[in-house]
Design a protein around this motif. Sequence first.
Motif, mmCIF file in Angstrom:
data_model
loop_
_atom_site.group_PDB
_atom_site.id
_atom_site.type_symbol
_atom_site.label_atom_id
_atom_site.label_comp_id
_atom_site.label_asym_id
_atom_site.label_seq_id
_atom_site.Cartn_x
_atom_site.Cartn_y
_atom_site.Cartn_z
ATOM 1 N N HIS A 129 1.612 4.314 -2.940
ATOM 2 C CA HIS A 129 1.498 5.784 -2.850
ATOM 3 C C HIS A 129 2.737 6.422 -3.488
ATOM 4 N N HIS B 137 0.831 -1.204 0.000
ATOM 5 C CA HIS B 137 0.000 0.000 0.000
ATOM 6 C C HIS B 137 0.876 1.268 0.000
ATOM 7 N N GLU B 138 1.800 1.336 0.922
ATOM 8 C CA GLU B 138 2.597 2.564 1.062
ATOM 9 C C GLU B 138 3.489 2.807 -0.151
ATOM 10 N N HIS C 96 -7.213 7.446 -1.992
ATOM 11 C CA HIS C 96 -7.546 6.020 -1.908
ATOM 12 C C HIS C 96 -8.840 5.722 -2.643
HETATM 13 ZN ZN LIG Z 1 -2.778 5.106 2.072
#
Ligand SMILES: [Zn+2]
Length: 386
Positions: free
Chosen positions: A148, A144-145, A237
């Motif tokens: 980004h 997830h990170e 998101h």
């Molecule tokens: Zn996030």
Amino acid sequence: MPEGPPTEKITATATTFNTVYQDVVQNNGIGFDDPVLGAARRNTVQLAVDYIDSITNEAGICDILFEVSELDGGGFLSAAGTFFDSLPSPRFSNGHAFRHITTGVDSAPGWPDIFVVVDFGWNWNTGSGTPSPLQVDLLSVMIHELTHGLGILSLSNEWGQDPWIPGVFTHWDKFLETGNGNDLWDDVTALFVGQSSWLTGQDDGVVFVGPNAVAAFGEPAPIYAPWPWQEGSSMSHFDLGITGGAVMEPSIASGVMKREYTLVEVGALRDIGYTSAPALAEADFLTSSYTVGEGDGVAKQRLYEQLVHRVFRCVRPMFVSEAEAEDVTQDALLKVLTSLDRYRPRPESRFVSWVLAIAVNTARRRFRRKRPLRPRSRSGDCISCS
Ligand SMILES: [Zn+2]
């Protein structure tokens, strides 16, 4: 990289990831330098990088800096980002990581492309095993990170402005519109042309309209845009529970694994410029996910997860009661899953259309049994998108 040579050089299938762990550089004995867990944590990062690389499939370089770990167990589990050039402004950019990964050009030598901080005060599940109900899955959160950092993030504040580099927004931002089809940033000038209330959902929500993501989802994909504005989460998101378990939903709860992108997310990566990511033509989707045989429980479960929110959104406006809409959703999906062998791919008709037609028919049968209490004012939505 300013903090010394890479502590780990990870050459995945395509991209070379140079990773510096500040914990290791400082030999501070915490986080990624923890004498017991540090190596396993770093290995989990390797697994995340391998997965991302298997999707982005680019031949460049990516410098990742893991800052000194936090240990307080409060606030964000982890946070990450990338850097953006300030000129020429205003305009859209994916940031330094994207450029380094896709072109090999290092926009700012000596600086990382992606920076990450992890709070190891939380109860983490390390490695590829299943987290306990109380553990947060480090592998899921790392994917997830880092995503980004790849450019799936918004640079907007609640007023539609970039507070760090005025006028600069991401390609992700460029593809955001309201549910009513109103643009938020001008596609050419990157000037904010919306209203701040739209960023908290006041124009039928916010959606991502990149063509590959839309093709995968069947319509513009809902974006997390709650009221009140949530700094660090809003607009960066996909919406909660909408896209079938997206890695890029705003939170990853304890006990939950999100280790693979949904098709919407792969589509979004292609939309923002990772053009080597697999093209999810409907045909690919059909053969990989939708052509499931009897007894293929895992594939059916995945298919169910991909479709359940889509079907629910289709039938929800047709019923006063949410419970009844849920009931019809379950009925319709049961019908879909037990009649897959009757689906015939046709160029002019997409799989999702076939599914939604079944959903609408299921709902109509329910009407015959029981008169609707509310006009089906929006039922045309799901028919028109079929
Ligand atoms: Zn996030």
